[in-house]
Scaffold this active site. Sequence first.
Site, PDB file in Angstrom:
ATOM      1  N   ARG A 140       0.873  -1.187   0.000  1.00  0.00           N
ATOM      2  CA  ARG A 140       0.000   0.000   0.000  1.00  0.00           C
ATOM      3  C   ARG A 140       0.899   1.223   0.000  1.00  0.00           C
ATOM      4  O   ARG A 140       1.818   1.336   0.816  1.00  0.00           O
ATOM      5  CB  ARG A 140      -0.904   0.024   1.230  1.00  0.00           C
ATOM      6  CG  ARG A 140      -1.590   1.385   1.399  1.00  0.00           C
ATOM      7  CD  ARG A 140      -2.655   1.401   2.437  1.00  0.00           C
ATOM      8  NE  ARG A 140      -3.816   0.651   1.989  1.00  0.00           N
ATOM      9  CZ  ARG A 140      -5.014   0.759   2.554  1.00  0.00           C
ATOM     10  NH1 ARG A 140      -5.210   1.577   3.559  1.00  0.00           N
ATOM     11  NH2 ARG A 140      -6.026   0.042   2.104  1.00  0.00           N
ATOM     12  N   HIS A 164      -7.741   0.357  -5.843  1.00  0.00           N
ATOM     13  CA  HIS A 164      -7.759  -0.500  -4.655  1.00  0.00           C
ATOM     14  C   HIS A 164      -8.373  -1.828  -5.112  1.00  0.00           C
ATOM     15  O   HIS A 164      -9.509  -2.158  -4.790  1.00  0.00           O
ATOM     16  CB  HIS A 164      -8.591   0.166  -3.557  1.00  0.00           C
ATOM     17  CG  HIS A 164      -8.342  -0.385  -2.184  1.00  0.00           C
ATOM     18  ND1 HIS A 164      -7.717  -1.585  -1.958  1.00  0.00           N
ATOM     19  CD2 HIS A 164      -8.637   0.121  -0.959  1.00  0.00           C
ATOM     20  CE1 HIS A 164      -7.651  -1.798  -0.644  1.00  0.00           C
ATOM     21  NE2 HIS A 164      -8.192  -0.783  -0.024  1.00  0.00           N
TER      22      HIS A 164
HETATM   23  C1  NCD Z   1     -10.121   2.531   1.919  1.00  0.00           C
HETATM   24  C2  NCD Z   1      -8.793   2.955   1.344  1.00  0.00           C
HETATM   25  O1  NCD Z   1      -7.754   2.796   1.969  1.00  0.00           O
HETATM   26  O2  NCD Z   1      -8.815   3.410   0.212  1.00  0.00           O
HETATM   27  N1  NCD Z   1     -10.024   1.797   3.111  1.00  0.00           N
HETATM   28  C3  NCD Z   1      -9.941   0.439   3.034  1.00  0.00           C
HETATM   29  O3  NCD Z   1      -8.987  -0.102   2.517  1.00  0.00           O
HETATM   30  N2  NCD Z   1     -10.971  -0.259   3.508  1.00  0.00           N
HETATM   31  C4  NCD Z   1     -11.089   3.636   2.037  1.00  0.00           C
HETATM   32  C5  NCD Z   1     -10.697   4.880   2.763  1.00  0.00           C
HETATM   33  O4  NCD Z   1      -9.613   4.983   3.325  1.00  0.00           O
HETATM   34  O5  NCD Z   1     -11.534   5.769   2.788  1.00  0.00           O
END
Ligand code: NCD
Length: 321
Positions: free
Chosen positions: A113, A141
């Site tokens: 990430r 994502h």
């Molecule tokens: C999301 C992200 O990181 O994009 N979160 C997640 O992974 N569940 C949504 C967000 O941060 O708003």
Amino acid sequence: MSSNPFYKKHYTTVDNLTRANVMYLMQRADFMLDVISNKSEHIPLKNKHAAILFYQPSTRTYTSFHAAACRLGMTVTGIQGMSAYSSAVKGETLADTIKTVYQTTGADVIVLRHPDDDSSETAAKNSYVPVINAGSGKREHPTQALLDLHTIYKNVGRIDNLNIVMVGDHLFGRTTKSLAKLLGLVGENVKVTFVAPKELQVVEEFIGELAQMGLAVELAYDLGTVLDCADVVYMTRVQKEWFEDAGRLEDYKRLKDSFILTPMLAEEMKPESIIMHPLPRTDELPPEVDTNPRARYFKQMRSGLALRMALLESILLAEVV
Ligand code: NCD
């Protein structure tokens, strides 16, 4: 037993997915749901190692990837504070970090990430082992999209003939972008209505891309008028961190509560429809909605664990046993 299309491949974007590939993963995720709830042993990835590198905060994605790897028998090197505690602070490039982590951990897969839009492509180019994108900048994502689709498939009962209302921040948010693309790629007769303040609405170019995939796209600015025919209402938060980076906190404060799914508004939805949210939430989805029978956002996370188990297994094992 069946061979699978994900073996030894990077998973950086939803762009290359086909309906058959996605259905394969959905079915493996169903199997993993049973493994989890029956507490049965399924450890086909014993002796394999996962490096999980997070440069942005996370609760759900990090813990579910970590647990997914462990539950399949893997060992894990997991670092949540890459941006603060890795050599990134000293100026090391992502390319060098990816090569380094392979050598220092012997990882068979790298889960990343990162705040840069093209981070997972950069990582994949520089990696000896498959890279999984666990959230890249404002763009993608792709595992969230799969788990969202799995939630829809399990709770609405289909991935075709759907009317989905996506609410929140479509400019900075990555979840609605990946899910909309995935629906366009694998669903038949799907309509997405994007609800957002004008400044956070989907951009023209992306609408064109979605339309080319066969997705029906509408934009709306009044939540009350689009709820009654939705099969799914997918809420998202306005992304404070990107406003902060741009020195625009005042704009964030002005926009953050533009659309709130109040308990009263939620009652306007069809009884069999569902409410989703990738979480974390701020004020757009009050906790009072949690007891609404349409709420699925906590269950949605269990799909995340199952789906990530399915994906890790598929990438690391040629034949499912
Ligand atoms: C999301 C992200 O990181 O994009 N979160 C997640 O992974 N569940 C949504 C967000 O941060 O708003």
